[in-house]
Scaffold this motif. Structure first.
Motif, short mmCIF file in Angstrom:
data_model
loop_
_atom_site.label_atom_id
_atom_site.label_comp_id
_atom_site.label_asym_id
_atom_site.label_seq_id
_atom_site.Cartn_x
_atom_site.Cartn_y
_atom_site.Cartn_z
N MET A 44 12.74 -13.25 15.54
CA MET A 44 12.98 -11.94 14.95
C MET A 44 14.20 -11.99 14.05
N SER A 45 14.10 -11.35 12.91
CA SER A 45 15.20 -11.32 11.96
C SER A 45 16.38 -10.54 12.54
N LEU A 46 17.57 -10.95 12.17
CA LEU A 46 18.77 -10.22 12.53
C LEU A 46 19.18 -9.22 11.46
N THR A 47 18.38 -9.12 10.40
CA THR A 47 18.68 -8.20 9.30
C THR A 47 18.66 -6.76 9.80
N ARG A 48 19.66 -6.00 9.41
CA ARG A 48 19.71 -4.57 9.79
C ARG A 48 19.62 -3.74 8.52
N ILE A 49 18.49 -3.10 8.35
CA ILE A 49 18.27 -2.22 7.20
C ILE A 49 18.39 -0.78 7.68
N ASN A 50 19.26 -0.02 7.02
CA ASN A 50 19.51 1.35 7.44
C ASN A 50 18.50 2.34 6.89
N ALA A 51 18.10 2.20 5.62
CA ALA A 51 17.30 3.25 5.00
C ALA A 51 16.78 2.81 3.64
N LEU A 52 15.79 3.54 3.14
CA LEU A 52 15.35 3.40 1.76
C LEU A 52 16.38 4.11 0.89
N GLY A 53 17.20 3.31 0.21
CA GLY A 53 18.33 3.86 -0.52
C GLY A 53 17.97 4.45 -1.87
N TYR A 54 17.09 3.75 -2.61
CA TYR A 54 16.72 4.23 -3.94
C TYR A 54 15.40 3.60 -4.37
N VAL A 55 14.81 4.19 -5.40
CA VAL A 55 13.62 3.60 -6.03
C VAL A 55 13.80 3.65 -7.54
N LEU A 56 13.19 2.67 -8.20
CA LEU A 56 13.16 2.60 -9.66
C LEU A 56 11.71 2.73 -10.12
N ILE A 57 11.47 3.60 -11.07
CA ILE A 57 10.15 3.85 -11.62
C ILE A 57 10.14 3.45 -13.09
N GLU A 58 9.16 2.65 -13.48
CA GLU A 58 8.98 2.27 -14.88
C GLU A 58 7.91 3.15 -15.50
N THR A 59 8.11 3.56 -16.76
CA THR A 59 7.17 4.46 -17.42
C THR A 59 7.24 4.32 -18.93
N ARG A 60 6.16 4.69 -19.58
CA ARG A 60 6.17 4.77 -21.04
C ARG A 60 6.74 6.12 -21.52
N ASP A 61 6.85 7.09 -20.61
CA ASP A 61 7.23 8.45 -20.99
C ASP A 61 8.30 8.97 -20.04
N THR A 62 9.55 8.66 -20.35
CA THR A 62 10.65 9.09 -19.47
C THR A 62 10.82 10.60 -19.49
N ALA A 63 10.48 11.26 -20.60
CA ALA A 63 10.63 12.72 -20.68
C ALA A 63 9.69 13.41 -19.70
N GLN A 64 8.49 12.88 -19.56
CA GLN A 64 7.54 13.47 -18.63
C GLN A 64 8.04 13.38 -17.19
N TRP A 65 8.63 12.24 -16.85
CA TRP A 65 9.20 12.09 -15.52
C TRP A 65 10.42 13.00 -15.34
N ALA A 66 11.23 13.16 -16.37
CA ALA A 66 12.39 14.05 -16.28
C ALA A 66 11.95 15.46 -15.95
N HIS A 67 10.93 15.94 -16.63
CA HIS A 67 10.42 17.28 -16.37
C HIS A 67 9.87 17.38 -14.94
N PHE A 68 9.09 16.39 -14.55
CA PHE A 68 8.47 16.42 -13.22
C PHE A 68 9.52 16.41 -12.12
N LEU A 69 10.50 15.52 -12.22
CA LEU A 69 11.49 15.39 -11.14
C LEU A 69 12.43 16.59 -11.06
N THR A 70 12.81 17.17 -12.19
CA THR A 70 13.77 18.28 -12.16
C THR A 70 13.10 19.64 -12.02
N GLN A 71 11.99 19.86 -12.72
CA GLN A 71 11.38 21.19 -12.75
C GLN A 71 10.29 21.39 -11.70
N VAL A 72 9.73 20.32 -11.19
CA VAL A 72 8.68 20.43 -10.17
C VAL A 72 9.21 19.99 -8.81
#
Length: 297
Positions: A1-29
């Protein structure tokens, strides 16, 4: 068994052709707060952490990177050596990469499905409250964000290899499993009370997006209902109707994101004491609801 201690999912990175669409979705929805740029990344904030979701312009629509936060005293040299001895190619994040991520240190590697994974230490907190344009008071991320931003579901042909990678090498523990026809589904947790921070789905034809869904949680049913109203106002398509899961008791809805994978948005997810828990096997995903709009979902 690994001794690695992972606390949490800290962040995610999303790749897209349309960053404006994601900006609207994440902030306004979704209701996150735009938190500026870091190099060529657009950052979005959910809680006391400086950021949780980054969006970068690229040639594909995909879930690009999962950043897992390690215990503060994790020895990265020893961890890198252990992984290399198991045949995993590991690279150290440069000073510039750490500065872009607002972390102290980290490693980069790929799981057997090809998903990019970053194992990082000391994600920076600005300790400022969320300032949501649409009035979301908070997301359910624990005390000072210690439960992480939520969870995601990884689709893969390399099902057994991915389970071995995350469980044996990285120390994720089993919470629950299901068999959905010929496809297996395993739910895994890390060192926080969230029922699962990762699920691995046995998919013979995984989507190019690299993700089945990404989950965000809010504190109560009213915030879930207001999210559903915003989806209707902004013509965001529903992928699966309101429902309640059997295993984590989450009441949630699934909607279509701009990136080809679903967003699960819910409330009331179980928080568990792992010292008094045994892994379970579920025979159905939901107590009620969660009717998918397309058979192939």
């Amino acid at each position: 068994m690994s001794l690695t201690r992972i606390n949490a999912l800290g962040y995610v990175l999303i790749e897209t052709r349309d960053t404006a669409q994601w900006a609207h979705f994440l902030t306004q929805v979704v209701g996150m707060q735009a938190a500026g740029r870091s190099a060529d990344w657009d950052l979005y904030k959910m809680d006391a952490y400086c950021w949780r979701v980054a969006v970068v312009h690229g040639e594909r629509e995909r879930f690009h990177t999962a950043g897992w936060e390690l215990a503060a005293d994790e020895d990265l040299e020893a961890l890198s050596t252990r992984l290399a001895e198991q045949g995993v190619h590991v690279s150290r994040l440069s000073e510039a990469a750490c500065a872009q991520r607002k972390i102290r240190d980290g490693l980069a590697l790929n799981d057997p499905s090809g998903q990019r994974v970053e194992l990082v230490k000391s994600c920076a907190l600005d300790c400022l409250a969320l300032q949501s344009d649409v009035g979301v008071p908070a997301f359910e991320t624990g005390f000072n964000g210690d439960m992480g931003l939520g969870h995601y579901v990884l689709p893969t042909r390399e099902f057994d290899a991915c389970i071995d990678f995350y469980h044996r090498l990285l120390g994720f523990e089993f919470t629950d499993s299901m068999q959905l026809g010929e496809q297996g589904l395993h739910f895994l947790h890390v060192d926080n009370p969230r029922h699962h921070s990762l699920a691995i789905y046995q998919d013979p034809n995984p989507a190019a997006s690299g993700c089945v869904h990404l989950m965000f949680e809010v504190p109560d049913l009213d915030q879930l209902g207001l999210f559903m109203d915003r989806c209707r106002s902004h013509n965001v398509g529903v992928a699966a109707s309101l429902g309640k899961h059997c295993n984590d008791q989450m009441v949630s809805v699934y909607v279509n994101s701009p990136g080809g994978f679903a967003i699960e948005f819910g409330c009331g997810g179980l928080q568990l004491d792992w010292q008094h828990y045994r892994p379970t096997f579920s025979t159905r995903p939901s107590q009620w609801g969660h009717h998918w709009q397309h058979a192939d979902n």
